[in-house]
Design a protein around this motif. Structure first.
Motif, PDB file in Angstrom:
ATOM      1  N   ALA A  34      36.805  54.625  25.972  1.00  0.00           N
ATOM      2  CA  ALA A  34      35.782  54.875  26.813  1.00  0.00           C
ATOM      3  C   ALA A  34      34.990  53.548  26.915  1.00  0.00           C
ATOM      4  N   GLU A  35      35.068  52.535  26.080  1.00  0.00           N
ATOM      5  CA  GLU A  35      34.468  51.398  26.078  1.00  0.00           C
ATOM      6  C   GLU A  35      35.356  50.334  26.929  1.00  0.00           C
ATOM      7  N   ASP A  50      40.492  48.346  33.864  1.00  0.00           N
ATOM      8  CA  ASP A  50      39.919  46.946  32.999  1.00  0.00           C
ATOM      9  C   ASP A  50      41.011  46.266  32.473  1.00  0.00           C
ATOM     10  N   LEU A  51      41.919  47.016  31.520  1.00  0.00           N
ATOM     11  CA  LEU A  51      42.819  46.617  30.850  1.00  0.00           C
ATOM     12  C   LEU A  51      43.787  45.850  31.575  1.00  0.00           C
ATOM     13  N   MET A  52      44.092  46.752  32.798  1.00  0.00           N
ATOM     14  CA  MET A  52      45.195  46.320  33.471  1.00  0.00           C
ATOM     15  C   MET A  52      44.739  44.986  34.407  1.00  0.00           C
ATOM     16  N   LEU A  98      46.547  41.462  34.363  1.00  0.00           N
ATOM     17  CA  LEU A  98      46.989  40.753  35.623  1.00  0.00           C
ATOM     18  C   LEU A  98      46.280  39.258  35.532  1.00  0.00           C
ATOM     19  N   VAL A  99      45.111  39.370  35.341  1.00  0.00           N
ATOM     20  CA  VAL A  99      44.459  37.705  35.171  1.00  0.00           C
ATOM     21  C   VAL A  99      45.078  36.925  34.071  1.00  0.00           C
TER      22      VAL A  99
END
Length: 134
Positions: free
Chosen positions: A6-7, A12-14, A18-19
């Protein structure tokens, strides 16, 4: 207690992964470009300095420009360096392995000459002493 998902949502993890992957790929391209550039003997020092400044000032554009304009023969240059290194190593191994016979081989050859009657016992002892002196 809040859940970790949830945090930090999955997208966002993917995105972070990628970055991170692009960052690692960028450094890999940087090492390939600089490694090829500095190993080249057909490029002057001023051209190497110019490419270095370009890559530092405009990093992504500089590396892509180098790979686009100079990378056409990058694989051939790398292959030529590998072949030259292999030939140098093979020449070294040949020079070390066939430089002289071992003492045992020299004594065995002298013994064969003695048994064939080509040399006498005194000459055999001299050859044996020379072989053992090494």
């Amino acid at each position: 207690m809040a859940l970790a998902s949830a945090e930090y949502p999955f997208l966002d993890l993917m995105g972070t992964m990628l970055v991170f992957f692009c960052w690692i790929a960028w450094f890999w391209l940087l090492f390939v470009a600089f490694g090829d550039l500095y190993r080249r003997t057909d490029v002057s020092g001023w051209a190497k300095a110019g490419w270095t400044v370009l890559v530092i000032v405009l990093p992504i554009i500089g590396v892509l420009l180098y790979l686009g304009t100079q990378g056409r023969h990058l694989v051939e240059r790398q292959r030529a360096r590998e072949v030259a290194a292999r030939h140098q190593f093979d020449d070294y191994v040949r020079s070390v392995s066939t430089s002289d016979k071992t003492s045992a081989a020299q004594i065995a050859e002298a013994r064969r000459l003695l048994e064939d009657g080509i040399i006498d016992d005194a000459e055999y002892r001299v050859l044996k002493q020379k072989a053992l002196a090494r």
